[in-house]
Design a protein around this motif. Structure first.
Motif, PDB file in Angstrom:
ATOM      1  N   GLU A   1       0.819  -1.217   0.000  1.00  0.00           N
ATOM      2  CA  GLU A   1       0.000   0.000   0.000  1.00  0.00           C
ATOM      3  C   GLU A   1       0.853   1.267   0.000  1.00  0.00           C
ATOM      4  N   ILE A   2       1.840   1.318   0.901  1.00  0.00           N
ATOM      5  CA  ILE A   2       2.645   2.532   1.014  1.00  0.00           C
ATOM      6  C   ILE A   2       3.544   2.730  -0.210  1.00  0.00           C
ATOM      7  N   ILE A   3       4.098   1.645  -0.749  1.00  0.00           N
ATOM      8  CA  ILE A   3       4.968   1.761  -1.923  1.00  0.00           C
ATOM      9  C   ILE A   3       4.174   2.197  -3.143  1.00  0.00           C
ATOM     10  N   SER A   4       3.030   1.563  -3.379  1.00  0.00           N
ATOM     11  CA  SER A   4       2.217   1.940  -4.543  1.00  0.00           C
ATOM     12  C   SER A   4       1.689   3.354  -4.400  1.00  0.00           C
ATOM     13  N   GLY A   5       1.290   3.732  -3.172  1.00  0.00           N
ATOM     14  CA  GLY A   5       0.795   5.085  -2.958  1.00  0.00           C
ATOM     15  C   GLY A   5       1.851   6.139  -3.222  1.00  0.00           C
ATOM     16  N   LEU A   6       3.062   5.928  -2.703  1.00  0.00           N
ATOM     17  CA  LEU A   6       4.135   6.913  -2.881  1.00  0.00           C
ATOM     18  C   LEU A   6       4.652   6.950  -4.317  1.00  0.00           C
ATOM     19  N   LEU A   7       4.844   5.767  -4.914  1.00  0.00           N
ATOM     20  CA  LEU A   7       5.380   5.733  -6.282  1.00  0.00           C
ATOM     21  C   LEU A   7       4.411   6.355  -7.277  1.00  0.00           C
ATOM     22  N   MET A   8       3.149   5.947  -7.199  1.00  0.00           N
ATOM     23  CA  MET A   8       2.170   6.422  -8.174  1.00  0.00           C
ATOM     24  C   MET A   8       1.527   7.739  -7.758  1.00  0.00           C
ATOM     25  N   GLY A   9       1.295   7.892  -6.458  1.00  0.00           N
ATOM     26  CA  GLY A   9       0.595   9.079  -6.003  1.00  0.00           C
ATOM     27  C   GLY A   9       1.470  10.300  -5.829  1.00  0.00           C
ATOM     28  N   PHE A  10       2.729  10.110  -5.388  1.00  0.00           N
ATOM     29  CA  PHE A  10       3.604  11.263  -5.169  1.00  0.00           C
ATOM     30  C   PHE A  10       4.644  11.450  -6.263  1.00  0.00           C
ATOM     31  N   ILE A  11       5.408  10.402  -6.564  1.00  0.00           N
ATOM     32  CA  ILE A  11       6.498  10.580  -7.535  1.00  0.00           C
ATOM     33  C   ILE A  11       5.968  10.967  -8.912  1.00  0.00           C
ATOM     34  N   ILE A  12       4.840  10.383  -9.323  1.00  0.00           N
ATOM     35  CA  ILE A  12       4.282  10.767 -10.625  1.00  0.00           C
ATOM     36  C   ILE A  12       3.862  12.232 -10.610  1.00  0.00           C
ATOM     37  N   VAL A  13       3.212  12.668  -9.529  1.00  0.00           N
ATOM     38  CA  VAL A  13       2.814  14.074  -9.420  1.00  0.00           C
ATOM     39  C   VAL A  13       4.048  14.971  -9.462  1.00  0.00           C
ATOM     40  N   PHE A  14       5.069  14.623  -8.662  1.00  0.00           N
ATOM     41  CA  PHE A  14       6.280  15.449  -8.613  1.00  0.00           C
ATOM     42  C   PHE A  14       6.958  15.521  -9.978  1.00  0.00           C
ATOM     43  N   LEU A  15       7.144  14.364 -10.617  1.00  0.00           N
ATOM     44  CA  LEU A  15       7.813  14.344 -11.922  1.00  0.00           C
ATOM     45  C   LEU A  15       7.027  15.115 -12.983  1.00  0.00           C
ATOM     46  N   SER A  16       5.704  14.989 -12.940  1.00  0.00           N
ATOM     47  CA  SER A  16       4.893  15.669 -13.959  1.00  0.00           C
ATOM     48  C   SER A  16       4.873  17.178 -13.745  1.00  0.00           C
ATOM     49  N   ILE A  17       5.289  17.627 -12.567  1.00  0.00           N
ATOM     50  CA  ILE A  17       5.519  19.062 -12.338  1.00  0.00           C
ATOM     51  C   ILE A  17       6.940  19.415 -12.739  1.00  0.00           C
ATOM     52  N   TYR A  18       7.880  18.570 -12.324  1.00  0.00           N
ATOM     53  CA  TYR A  18       9.306  18.854 -12.530  1.00  0.00           C
ATOM     54  C   TYR A  18       9.678  18.952 -14.008  1.00  0.00           C
ATOM     55  N   ILE A  19       9.066  18.146 -14.857  1.00  0.00           N
ATOM     56  CA  ILE A  19       9.426  18.170 -16.284  1.00  0.00           C
ATOM     57  C   ILE A  19       9.115  19.524 -16.928  1.00  0.00           C
ATOM     58  N   HIS A  20       8.317  20.336 -16.264  1.00  0.00           N
ATOM     59  CA  HIS A  20       7.989  21.659 -16.791  1.00  0.00           C
ATOM     60  C   HIS A  20       8.806  22.771 -16.136  1.00  0.00           C
ATOM     61  N   VAL A  21       9.109  22.617 -14.847  1.00  0.00           N
ATOM     62  CA  VAL A  21       9.735  23.729 -14.110  1.00  0.00           C
ATOM     63  C   VAL A  21      11.187  23.459 -13.744  1.00  0.00           C
ATOM     64  N   GLY A  22      11.601  22.190 -13.748  1.00  0.00           N
ATOM     65  CA  GLY A  22      13.010  21.821 -13.582  1.00  0.00           C
ATOM     66  C   GLY A  22      13.693  22.341 -12.342  1.00  0.00           C
ATOM     67  N   ASN A  23      14.765  23.082 -12.542  1.00  0.00           N
ATOM     68  CA  ASN A  23      15.685  23.439 -11.462  1.00  0.00           C
ATOM     69  C   ASN A  23      15.098  24.345 -10.391  1.00  0.00           C
ATOM     70  N   SER A  24      13.933  24.892 -10.598  1.00  0.00           N
ATOM     71  CA  SER A  24      13.329  25.733  -9.564  1.00  0.00           C
ATOM     72  C   SER A  24      12.843  24.896  -8.375  1.00  0.00           C
ATOM     73  N   LEU A  25      12.795  23.579  -8.537  1.00  0.00           N
ATOM     74  CA  LEU A  25      12.404  22.681  -7.453  1.00  0.00           C
ATOM     75  C   LEU A  25      13.611  21.966  -6.851  1.00  0.00           C
ATOM     76  N   VAL A  26      14.384  21.306  -7.701  1.00  0.00           N
ATOM     77  CA  VAL A  26      15.577  20.578  -7.263  1.00  0.00           C
ATOM     78  C   VAL A  26      16.701  20.849  -8.256  1.00  0.00           C
TER      79      VAL A  26
END
Length: 315
Positions: free
Chosen positions: A145-170
């Protein structure tokens, strides 16, 4: 393999679980940063959807190979390999083709962005494969539950933001043998809060699945979270995870992380709470498991619509 058999093998109806956090992340990037890279959008979507299909096919293949109980809904009806009498070689070929496609699109996305995308992509690939593959797949442990939630629920959200804004986050930088990592911590916290509805809803899909499969999982030696904590505590966790979603939405509105129009998402509590009660009454794959998927759709589709409206108002 026919198209219908392929769609059953990859459980195409479940791909919304990865598309929704992807869409939410893109809308967030537009709302907060007013940035959108169409090429990166397409590359990430193609890598995401092909990899998601591959991991589902892997999961079905290993459930088929390792099943000790070879009758009933989960084996004869739910698993496409058995239901459509698919050849093992064909299934393996499909899995490899999907993994190759996901890798190609992911590599192109990395070449168009930076190392952060590569590192998070590798974590996602590793986590997704280990979820179903290996001597002890994550799906057969209490960590599913925790792995699927974090991988799909958080990392996908973060990456789909990061691909547009890049270095302003990390930002990674290397100079004079010194590796530096700069993280916008406040923005990262905001993004995690924004991702909580998808993290919890996706975790609850896994949790509902495991609650429905308790007896079968015992026979098939899948020691999932509901088996460890018991059905009653698992049901309580299922309910609490949804309640946390609504508390999170209220906090985000107060902190102006999301537009005020997102208050309409709170209205979905009426339908979601009704579905929670129905699931409490009966827990079966055939009759009530779909309620967890419906809750994901109800909460997050309304949130997507609200964010789109918020974007239009801001513009």
């Amino acid at each position: 393999m026919s198209l219908s058999s392929f769609l059953k093998l990859v459980e195409i109806q479940t791909k919304l679980a990865s598309c929704i956090p992807f869409l939410l992340g893109n809308i967030y990037a537009l709302y907060h940063y007013n940035q959108f890279n169409f090429k990166n959008f397409i590359l990430m979507f193609m890598s995401l959807i092909t990899f998601d299909m591959a991991t589902t096919a892997i999961n079905n293949y290993y459930d088929y190979k390792r099943a000790k109980k070879t009758h009933g809904y989960n084996y004869e009806t739910h698993n496409a390999i058995v239901k459509d009498n698919l050849k093992e070689g064909t299934v393996i070929g499909v899995i490899l083709s999907l993994l190759i496609a996901a890798t190609i699109f992911g590599t192109l996305l990395f070449l168009n962005t930076n190392i952060v995308v590569l590192l998070l992509g590798m974590v996602s690939f590793l986590g997704g494969i280990c979820y179903s593959f290996g001597p002890i797949p994550i799906s057969r442990t209490p960590l599913g539950e925790i792995i699927s939630g974090l991988l799909m629920g958080f990392i996908i959200v973060f990456l789909s933001i990061y691909i547009h804004v890049g270095n302003s986050l990390v930002l990674f930088s290397y100079s004079n043998s010194m590796l530096s990592i700069n993280i916008n911590l406040i923005e990262l916290i905001y993004i995690f809060m924004f991702a909580i509805p998808t993290v919890n809803c996706i975790a609850n899909i896994m949790l509902a699945n495991n609650i429905c499969d308790i007896e079968d999982d015992k026979e098939n030696e899948r020691y999932t979270l509901p088996i460890y904590i018991g059905k009653d505590k698992a049901l309580n966790l299922y309910k609490v995870l949804y309640y946390i979603v609504y508390i999170d939405i209220i906090i985000m509105i107060v902190l102006k992380i999301v537009p005020i129009v997102c208050v309409i998402t709170l209205l979905t509590f009426i339908l979601v709470n009704k579905n929670i009660k129905l699931f409490y009454e009966k827990q079966t794959k055939k009759d009530t498991f779909a309620l967890a998927v419906k809750n994901l759709m109800i909460i997050n589709v309304v949130q997507i619509v609200a964010m789109v409206v918020g974007n239009l108002i801001v513009k």
